[in-house]
Structures are given as structure tokens and as C-alpha cells.
Design a protein around this motif. Sequence first.
Motif, PDB file in Angstrom:
ATOM      1  N   ASP A   3      -4.664  20.910  -7.256  1.00  0.00           N
ATOM      2  CA  ASP A   3      -5.878  21.147  -6.483  1.00  0.00           C
ATOM      3  C   ASP A   3      -5.703  20.851  -5.005  1.00  0.00           C
ATOM      4  O   ASP A   3      -6.383  21.432  -4.171  1.00  0.00           O
ATOM      5  CB  ASP A   3      -7.040  20.308  -7.032  1.00  0.00           C
ATOM      6  CG  ASP A   3      -7.707  20.972  -8.220  1.00  0.00           C
ATOM      7  OD1 ASP A   3      -8.521  20.322  -8.855  1.00  0.00           O
ATOM      8  OD2 ASP A   3      -7.392  22.136  -8.495  1.00  0.00           O
ATOM      9  N   PHE A   4      -4.845  19.882  -4.670  1.00  0.00           N
ATOM     10  CA  PHE A   4      -4.653  19.646  -3.257  1.00  0.00           C
ATOM     11  C   PHE A   4      -3.217  19.862  -2.813  1.00  0.00           C
ATOM     12  O   PHE A   4      -2.661  19.146  -2.025  1.00  0.00           O
ATOM     13  CB  PHE A   4      -5.177  18.297  -2.742  1.00  0.00           C
ATOM     14  CG  PHE A   4      -5.363  17.188  -3.727  1.00  0.00           C
ATOM     15  CD1 PHE A   4      -6.563  17.053  -4.380  1.00  0.00           C
ATOM     16  CD2 PHE A   4      -4.373  16.250  -3.948  1.00  0.00           C
ATOM     17  CE1 PHE A   4      -6.775  15.996  -5.240  1.00  0.00           C
ATOM     18  CE2 PHE A   4      -4.586  15.188  -4.804  1.00  0.00           C
ATOM     19  CZ  PHE A   4      -5.797  15.077  -5.458  1.00  0.00           C
ATOM     20  N   SER A   5      -2.643  20.918  -3.341  1.00  0.00           N
ATOM     21  CA  SER A   5      -1.296  21.279  -2.935  1.00  0.00           C
ATOM     22  C   SER A   5      -1.313  22.039  -1.618  1.00  0.00           C
ATOM     23  O   SER A   5      -2.091  22.960  -1.430  1.00  0.00           O
ATOM     24  CB  SER A   5      -0.642  22.157  -4.007  1.00  0.00           C
ATOM     25  OG  SER A   5       0.584  22.674  -3.539  1.00  0.00           O
ATOM     26  N   TYR A   6      -0.436  21.605  -0.709  1.00  0.00           N
ATOM     27  CA  TYR A   6      -0.245  22.319   0.548  1.00  0.00           C
ATOM     28  C   TYR A   6       1.100  23.047   0.551  1.00  0.00           C
ATOM     29  O   TYR A   6       1.603  23.420   1.607  1.00  0.00           O
ATOM     30  CB  TYR A   6      -0.277  21.341   1.721  1.00  0.00           C
ATOM     31  CG  TYR A   6      -1.659  20.853   2.089  1.00  0.00           C
ATOM     32  CD1 TYR A   6      -2.576  21.710   2.680  1.00  0.00           C
ATOM     33  CD2 TYR A   6      -2.028  19.532   1.873  1.00  0.00           C
ATOM     34  CE1 TYR A   6      -3.841  21.270   3.033  1.00  0.00           C
ATOM     35  CE2 TYR A   6      -3.287  19.083   2.226  1.00  0.00           C
ATOM     36  CZ  TYR A   6      -4.198  19.950   2.800  1.00  0.00           C
ATOM     37  OH  TYR A   6      -5.445  19.517   3.157  1.00  0.00           O
ATOM     38  N   ALA A   7       1.673  23.265  -0.625  1.00  0.00           N
ATOM     39  CA  ALA A   7       3.027  23.808  -0.712  1.00  0.00           C
ATOM     40  C   ALA A   7       3.160  25.160  -0.020  1.00  0.00           C
ATOM     41  O   ALA A   7       4.198  25.474   0.559  1.00  0.00           O
ATOM     42  CB  ALA A   7       3.453  23.921  -2.176  1.00  0.00           C
ATOM     43  N   SER A   8       2.110  25.969  -0.083  1.00  0.00           N
ATOM     44  CA  SER A   8       2.192  27.312   0.502  1.00  0.00           C
ATOM     45  C   SER A   8       1.770  27.351   1.965  1.00  0.00           C
ATOM     46  O   SER A   8       1.782  28.418   2.578  1.00  0.00           O
ATOM     47  CB  SER A   8       1.334  28.288  -0.302  1.00  0.00           C
ATOM     48  OG  SER A   8      -0.030  27.908  -0.258  1.00  0.00           O
ATOM     49  N   PRO A 287       2.955  14.786  -1.364  1.00  0.00           N
ATOM     50  CA  PRO A 287       4.179  14.176  -0.823  1.00  0.00           C
ATOM     51  C   PRO A 287       3.985  13.447   0.497  1.00  0.00           C
ATOM     52  O   PRO A 287       4.766  12.539   0.824  1.00  0.00           O
ATOM     53  CB  PRO A 287       5.114  15.387  -0.641  1.00  0.00           C
ATOM     54  CG  PRO A 287       4.625  16.406  -1.610  1.00  0.00           C
ATOM     55  CD  PRO A 287       3.133  16.211  -1.659  1.00  0.00           C
ATOM     56  N   ALA A 288       2.947  13.792   1.253  1.00  0.00           N
ATOM     57  CA  ALA A 288       2.718  13.125   2.534  1.00  0.00           C
ATOM     58  C   ALA A 288       2.344  11.659   2.348  1.00  0.00           C
ATOM     59  O   ALA A 288       2.601  10.837   3.232  1.00  0.00           O
ATOM     60  CB  ALA A 288       1.615  13.847   3.315  1.00  0.00           C
ATOM     61  N   PHE A 289       1.759  11.314   1.217  1.00  0.00           N
ATOM     62  CA  PHE A 289       1.250   9.960   1.039  1.00  0.00           C
ATOM     63  C   PHE A 289       2.344   8.936   0.749  1.00  0.00           C
ATOM     64  O   PHE A 289       2.380   7.874   1.375  1.00  0.00           O
ATOM     65  CB  PHE A 289       0.143   9.944  -0.015  1.00  0.00           C
ATOM     66  CG  PHE A 289      -1.187  10.352   0.554  1.00  0.00           C
ATOM     67  CD1 PHE A 289      -2.175   9.425   0.792  1.00  0.00           C
ATOM     68  CD2 PHE A 289      -1.435  11.678   0.891  1.00  0.00           C
ATOM     69  CE1 PHE A 289      -3.398   9.799   1.341  1.00  0.00           C
ATOM     70  CE2 PHE A 289      -2.639  12.073   1.439  1.00  0.00           C
ATOM     71  CZ  PHE A 289      -3.628  11.136   1.671  1.00  0.00           C
TER      72      PHE A 289
END
Length: 325
Positions: A3-8, A287-289
Amino acid sequence: MADFSYASLTPDLILDAIESTGILVDSGLLALNSYENRVYQFADEHKQRMVVKFYRPARWSTEQIQEEHDFALELQEQEIPVVAPLVLGGSTLHQYQGYAFALFPSVGGRQFEVDNLDQLEWMGRFIGRIHAVAATRSFAHRPGVSVEAFLYQPRKVLDQTTLVPEELRLPLFTVMDQVIVQTAGQYQQGTFTPIRLHGDCHPGNILWRDGPTFVDLDDCRMGPPIQDLWMMLCGDRPQRLLQIDTLICAYEEFCDFDHRQLVLIEPLRAMRMIHYMAWLSLRWEDPAFPRAFPWFSTPKYWEQQILSLKEQLSALQEEPLSLMP
């Protein structure tokens, strides 16, 4: 969590999203210090610095984000120094490849000095002005400050996380539950009329240059006015008494303040502490966290939280701050 993926959210997608609004990018992208959302600074074809903010997917609805934008524009119209989103093509909120985003002017400044009484007086006046506008209507879609959202739901999140070391779970939840009981009782007995708030009015969200500029209304919500004041208090009790007196005396030049709200300061502090722990836990798969908060998963962090909660439990049992006679 998907739900909170920024992969793209690649650099090419970011540039394409910005240019879909008619703004041409004439520089690289500088990632700014934001974890909940993704925020980048750039220069347009006219060499003007701008900021683009991509909202975390599935966190806020379109209606909730639009209320944030409308509130910022409403304050800006009253000449209150708030960084509001730019209106481009008749809209402040844009969509691209599944991401909601907005563009803002880039502003500079330094963090204001919480121990500077002159600056605190400025802050009191401007927050009074913000609240005078905020009290004229209510949010229809944004949530409120509540014990459910800031205590009970975070407690469930923390109970389910595997990040708390097994040997520290009992002491952590024993003192946390005591804090929750005390906090919920005090908050629910508080007397206040909820208004629209900045919601996260800590020094990091206030830039200072010839006066304050308020940024990041991402957490705006309904709640007690004292929520936008208490995070500026620091130091020992005599210092905090002087600070709150300075803030509220200046605040009341523009907006009435119900002094009975002062009993909510320590409950609100406890709510923020528990909510923050749960927020980090919920976001740990981003991954940022782990990169930004590597200490979160260490026993030392949780030992410190046990100590902090014990100190907060004591603070909840102290006499509330009051204004000087």
C-alpha cells in the motif's frame, strides 16, 4: 507493505509527472528530508525553485488531501505565512501513474528558536491568527485528534510488531498501558471546542526568516487548539511556564483561548509518544525507514522508551501548567 510502496516512483516518472502540469524542469531533483511522503526540490525553466510532493499511497483520500490544500489557501488568502500548493490548470492536486502529487514554491529559512521569547511571541500571534480563521468552519473529511487514533490503535500495532525484543515486551507494555489509562482519562475529561489545526506544529515545520513561515499541513486535523502550541515548550517547569504564558498572551491578541485546555498538554505529549512508536513500526517495510531510523529495532531504543514512558507517567500526575497571575 504494498500500500505504501514507492518502488515505481522513478526519477523519470517524477519528471514526467511534474511536466504533465505544464511546468518544465530545468535542474536535477534534490530529495528533501521527508519520510511519510516523497518530496523533491527542483528549478523550473525560469530558474525558480519549486518543490514537488508525492503523497504516500493509501494514506489520505483525495477529499482529505484537497481539504489540506483548501485550508492552506484559505490561510494564505488572509496573508498568513503558510506555504500553500500552487494552483496549476485550475487544480492544486494532480494525479500521475497512480500517484497523487502537488507543487509548492520553495521557501528558505532556519528553524525558529524555541527558547527565544521574542520569537515565541511572534509564534503565539500567528497561531492565534491561524486559529481565528480555522475556527470559522470544520473539516468534513480530515480525522480528529482522539484516544482511539493516538492511543488504542497504536497500542494494537505495537502489540503485533516483532520489532520489540521479547525480553522487553512485558516492561514496555506494563508502563505503556498505565500511561494509556491515565492519558485517556485526562484527555476525555478535557474541555475544548475542536477546530481545524496545523496538527504537527513542531519547530521543524516552522521556518524563520524575518518571521515565521509555516510548512507541511499534511497532518492537519480537528482537535483542541492547544495541540498547535504545546510542542514549542521545552526545558524545566519554570521555563515552560514562561513559554506558555508568552505564547498564549500573544495568541489572545487574535483569538480567544480556553485556559482549561492547559490540562491537555501532558496527555497530548503521551499520545504523540505512543503514536510515533507505532508510526515507525507501521512504516518499517518502507526501505527509507530502516535507513533513517536504524536504532528503532535495537534493544537500546526500546529500553529508552520504557524510561521515557515512566517519566511521562510521572508528568501526567503532576499539577498542569497554568498561566502566570
